[in-house]
Design a protein around this motif. Structure first.
Motif, short mmCIF file in Angstrom:
data_model
loop_
_atom_site.label_atom_id
_atom_site.label_comp_id
_atom_site.label_asym_id
_atom_site.label_seq_id
_atom_site.Cartn_x
_atom_site.Cartn_y
_atom_site.Cartn_z
N ILE A 1 -3.55 -0.68 -8.83
CA ILE A 1 -3.39 -1.91 -8.04
C ILE A 1 -3.72 -1.64 -6.58
CG2 ILE A 1 -1.72 -3.60 -7.19
CD1 ILE A 1 -0.34 -3.42 -9.92
N VAL A 2 -3.20 -0.54 -6.04
CA VAL A 2 -3.50 -0.19 -4.64
C VAL A 2 -5.00 0.04 -4.47
CG1 VAL A 2 -3.19 1.56 -2.86
CG2 VAL A 2 -1.24 0.75 -4.13
N GLY A 3 -5.62 0.74 -5.42
CA GLY A 3 -7.06 0.96 -5.35
C GLY A 3 -7.84 -0.34 -5.40
N GLY A 4 -7.39 -1.27 -6.23
CA GLY A 4 -8.05 -2.58 -6.30
C GLY A 4 -7.92 -3.35 -5.00
N ILE A 5 -6.74 -3.30 -4.40
CA ILE A 5 -6.53 -4.00 -3.13
C ILE A 5 -7.42 -3.38 -2.04
CG2 ILE A 5 -4.85 -4.37 -1.27
CD1 ILE A 5 -2.73 -4.70 -3.47
N LEU B 1 0.80 -1.22 0.00
CA LEU B 1 0.00 0.00 0.00
C LEU B 1 0.84 1.27 0.00
CD1 LEU B 1 -2.89 -0.99 2.44
CD2 LEU B 1 -2.78 -1.25 -0.03
N ILE B 2 2.15 1.18 0.15
CA ILE B 2 2.99 2.37 0.03
C ILE B 2 3.21 2.71 -1.44
CG2 ILE B 2 5.22 1.22 0.03
CD1 ILE B 2 5.45 3.86 2.24
N GLY B 3 2.83 1.80 -2.30
CA GLY B 3 2.91 2.05 -3.73
C GLY B 3 2.07 3.23 -4.16
N LEU B 4 1.04 3.55 -3.36
CA LEU B 4 0.23 4.72 -3.65
C LEU B 4 1.07 5.99 -3.57
CD1 LEU B 4 -2.65 5.82 -4.16
CD2 LEU B 4 -2.89 6.00 -1.69
N ILE B 5 1.92 6.09 -2.57
CA ILE B 5 2.78 7.27 -2.41
C ILE B 5 3.77 7.36 -3.56
CG2 ILE B 5 4.53 8.33 -0.93
CD1 ILE B 5 3.04 7.02 1.44
N PHE B 6 4.42 6.22 -3.87
CA PHE B 6 5.37 6.22 -4.98
C PHE B 6 4.68 6.52 -6.31
CE2 PHE B 6 7.95 3.24 -2.22
CZ PHE B 6 8.88 4.20 -1.89
N LEU C 1 -12.28 -3.65 1.30
CA LEU C 1 -13.53 -3.04 1.74
C LEU C 1 -14.71 -3.97 1.49
CD1 LEU C 1 -14.96 -0.46 2.79
CD2 LEU C 1 -15.25 0.19 0.40
N ILE C 2 -14.76 -4.55 0.31
CA ILE C 2 -15.85 -5.48 -0.02
C ILE C 2 -15.80 -6.70 0.89
CG2 ILE C 2 -16.71 -7.06 -1.81
CD1 ILE C 2 -15.91 -4.93 -3.86
N LEU C 3 -14.59 -7.19 1.13
CA LEU C 3 -14.43 -8.36 2.00
C LEU C 3 -14.87 -8.04 3.43
CD1 LEU C 3 -13.38 -11.27 1.80
CD2 LEU C 3 -11.20 -10.43 2.62
N SER C 4 -14.53 -6.86 3.91
CA SER C 4 -14.91 -6.51 5.28
C SER C 4 -16.41 -6.27 5.41
CB SER C 4 -14.14 -5.28 5.76
OG SER C 4 -14.55 -4.15 5.04
N LEU C 5 -17.04 -5.76 4.36
CA LEU C 5 -18.49 -5.54 4.41
C LEU C 5 -19.27 -6.83 4.27
CD1 LEU C 5 -18.83 -2.26 2.32
CD2 LEU C 5 -18.97 -2.53 4.80
#
Length: 143
Positions: A125-129, A79-84, A134-138
């Protein structure tokens, strides 16, 4: 689960954290070493593109955009890939703006375009993860 297995999991987590920190340190080192002159080489000439243009080589910020885009794809799982990815997009857009001011000054902009594309892929990819999480937790039953 035995005591030995829990210690093994803790060791694996520590190793993954150390590898992650190592990747970040390597990226910082690479970014500081590659094209040291990109920031200091602000356009000393006039901003207008004249007939007598000296070809400078690669487009500005092209190496930064490319490296950050590739790193964002590989670190998107953490998820740090979002920053990069965001940093790669910023550098790619800055470089494309400078390239578009005077395209005759540079040989190509392919690294900028590749850096922009890989940054976008890393962000997606980060957005998909995050969407999957989110879908899994809901969808989990509430107790």
């Amino acid at each position: 689960m035995g005591l030995g297995q829990s210690k093994l999991k803790i060791k694996k987590k520590k190793i993954m954290l150390l590898l992650f920190i190592l990747v970040i340190v390597l990226v910082v080192i690479i970014l500081t070493q590659i094209n040291k002159n990109e920031h200091t080489q602000s356009i000393k000439e006039e901003n207008t593109c004249s007939e007598n243009v000296i070809v400078e080589g690669e487009a500005p910020y092209s190496n930064y955009a490319l490296i950050l885009g590739i790193v964002s794809c590989f670190t998107s799982v953490f998820l740090i890939g979002l920053i990069f990815g965001i940093m790669g997009l910023v550098y790619a857009n800055k470089g494309l703006n400078q390239y578009n001011e005077c395209p005759q000054r540079y040989m190509s902009k392919s690294k900028l375009e590749i850096g922009k594309i890989t940054s976008i892929i890393g962000i997606v990819i980060v957005g998909g993860i995050l969407l999957f999480a989110l879908i899994l937790s809901l969808s989990m039953p509430k107790f």
